[in-house]
Design a protein around this motif. Structure first.
Motif, short mmCIF file in Angstrom:
data_model
loop_
_atom_site.label_atom_id
_atom_site.label_comp_id
_atom_site.label_asym_id
_atom_site.label_seq_id
_atom_site.Cartn_x
_atom_site.Cartn_y
_atom_site.Cartn_z
N VAL B 201 2.97 3.65 -6.61
CA VAL B 201 2.49 2.33 -6.18
C VAL B 201 0.97 2.27 -6.33
O VAL B 201 0.30 3.30 -6.41
CB VAL B 201 2.88 2.02 -4.70
CG1 VAL B 201 4.39 2.06 -4.51
CG2 VAL B 201 2.22 2.99 -3.74
N ASN B 202 0.44 1.06 -6.36
CA ASN B 202 -1.01 0.89 -6.37
C ASN B 202 -1.50 0.91 -4.93
O ASN B 202 -0.90 0.29 -4.06
CB ASN B 202 -1.39 -0.43 -7.04
CG ASN B 202 -1.10 -0.43 -8.54
OD1 ASN B 202 -0.06 -0.90 -8.98
ND2 ASN B 202 -2.01 0.12 -9.31
N SER B 217 -5.81 2.15 -7.15
CA SER B 217 -5.53 3.38 -7.88
C SER B 217 -4.10 3.85 -7.59
O SER B 217 -3.52 3.53 -6.56
CB SER B 217 -6.54 4.46 -7.52
OG SER B 217 -6.47 4.75 -6.15
N ALA B 218 -3.55 4.59 -8.53
CA ALA B 218 -2.14 4.98 -8.44
C ALA B 218 -1.93 5.99 -7.32
O ALA B 218 -2.68 6.95 -7.19
CB ALA B 218 -1.66 5.55 -9.77
N VAL B 219 -0.89 5.75 -6.54
CA VAL B 219 -0.55 6.59 -5.40
C VAL B 219 0.90 7.05 -5.58
O VAL B 219 1.75 6.26 -5.98
CB VAL B 219 -0.70 5.77 -4.10
CG1 VAL B 219 0.10 6.39 -2.96
CG2 VAL B 219 -2.16 5.63 -3.72
N GLY B 243 -2.79 9.87 -6.45
CA GLY B 243 -2.18 10.19 -7.74
C GLY B 243 -2.99 11.17 -8.56
O GLY B 243 -2.43 11.97 -9.32
#
Lengths: 256, 256
Positions: B201-202, B217-219, B243
């Motif tokens: 998710v973002n 940012s990507a998580v 991420g």
């Protein structure tokens, strides 16, 4: 919702503290609602009214709104005029318990098709050659596929297969069949194990365009090296799944 | 690199086609370099010069630059004046083979500490109560922790534990010990299994701030319901991993 006992306060003003509290509560609520969305917990795919959610979870209407905003940002729900908040994007469950191809793991959810963007022999770059245990710059079959479920883009897959097996793949129906199944048919041997690595990354502009998702959206990146039962590595893949369309589920055991 | 045999051309101009080709090759190269970065494949953490990478992989210098841009955008490498491109952020490997707490799985990589942001009893919301098999609105212990490895933020964990066990947790050293270990000590029973779900998710603005990462940012989001060996569910967690700092690795078997 939790009574707050934070040990750190970086912003000393009460208003900022209230904002942080509400943000915390919104995330907490969003996480709980996310599970219900994913598991079909809302009959007809329609979420309860904001007031009802608020009283169920004992939070303010503002917190509910903020939680729904978070889920909307993830593409999980959307607002429909005259209906309310509805489940928008289903996340399809990819199992982590067994080594399965996409069509196998999503069998109950519809039909997987593959758009073959590129297919052909290429000299194996060093890291590919080492992992497939072949000589560097020996040809490998490179396949690039966009994979769709019921017509919706799910993933972009880059695949490397040693040429002795890859030659056989060239004559196969790559558009409608998992590479896993084809590998087992071609070698007459079941697959054994695969080493996998999962990461969350932001989609670069080009991958995003291929996956029809906004630039920067979260992507679940799977790197997978698959072996035949006899131990030979035969399939190295780099797969980008749209984060809003796939979740990976499995069962972990405490004992090794 | 692959000879292109694309079956779809949405933009008919040659320049656009070249751009797409280069973008494809850059992604392909980035994927291969990513693995080397992650597995310590570059001695001293310094990547070869662009020309050297280009001739190794038989791609143009522009493709190499674009691939390095992709890895820089992911925070994996950075440019250091006078040195070149160096490995910037290590991704720590979280094992997916066994049910382990963060400190256990990252033992070789350093010391995990936990900032307890919130801890205290809350009435269990419906979905929490059902999954922990307790009556709705019965108190559960809610714990919110920011977890750090060697002082760097790794994850934000939201944890729910039934109150009979949770009361014991209140007296424990939550800042330096995995909840898993504490649960086993308190119940005198090893953990059994956990159902996990992984998603990309973002990061929402607030989670991003806590994790000290840019908004969006990507998580890597992990939802985990952990049971004692006797089958009782005792720990429901919602974990957001940065991420760029965590990868999940495991071994999958073809046979069920």
């Amino acid at each position: 919702m939790p009574a707050e006992r934070t040990r750190e306060h970086t912003v000393p003003v009460a208003a900022a503290r209230r904002r942080r509290l509400r943000a915390d509560h919104a995330r907490l609520l969003a996480d709980l609602l996310r599970h219900q969305v994913r598991t079909g917990g809302f009959p007809g795919g329609v979420l309860p009214l904001e007031d009802a959610i608020g009283s169920d979870y004992r939070v303010s209407r503002n917190t509910v709104r903020q939680a729904l905003d978070l889920l909307r940002a993830e593409g999980l729900v959307e607002r429909q005029p005259g209906v309310g908040t509805v489940v928008a994007g289903e996340r399809y469950p990819h199992r982590l318990d067994r080594l399965q191809g996409l069509a196998e793991t999503l069998r109950e959810h519809g039909r997987v098709t593959n758009e073959v963007r590129t297919v052909g022999p290429v000299p194996a770059p060093g890291p590919v050659a080492r992992r497939l245990r072949i000589a560097e710059h020996t040809d490998v079959l490179y396949i690039e596929r966009r994979r769709l479920l019921n017509g919706l883009p799910l993933s972009l897959d880059l695949t490397y297969v040693p040429m002795d097996i890859g030659t056989g793949l060239l004559g196969c129906d790559l558009e409608n069949t998992d590479v896993f199944r084809l590998l087992e048919t071609l070698t007459g041997q079941p697959l054994g194990t695969a080493e996998i690595t999962l990461e969350a990354v932001n989609a670069d502009a080009h991958s995003a365009a291929v996956l029809e998702t906004p630039h920067g959206s979260a992507v679940l990146m799977l790197e997978r090296l698959t072996h035949l039962r006899d131990g030979r590595p035969v399939d190295l893949e780099f797969i980008r799944f749209r984060g809003d369309r796939i979740s990976m589920s499995g069962l972990l055991h405490r004992a090794g």
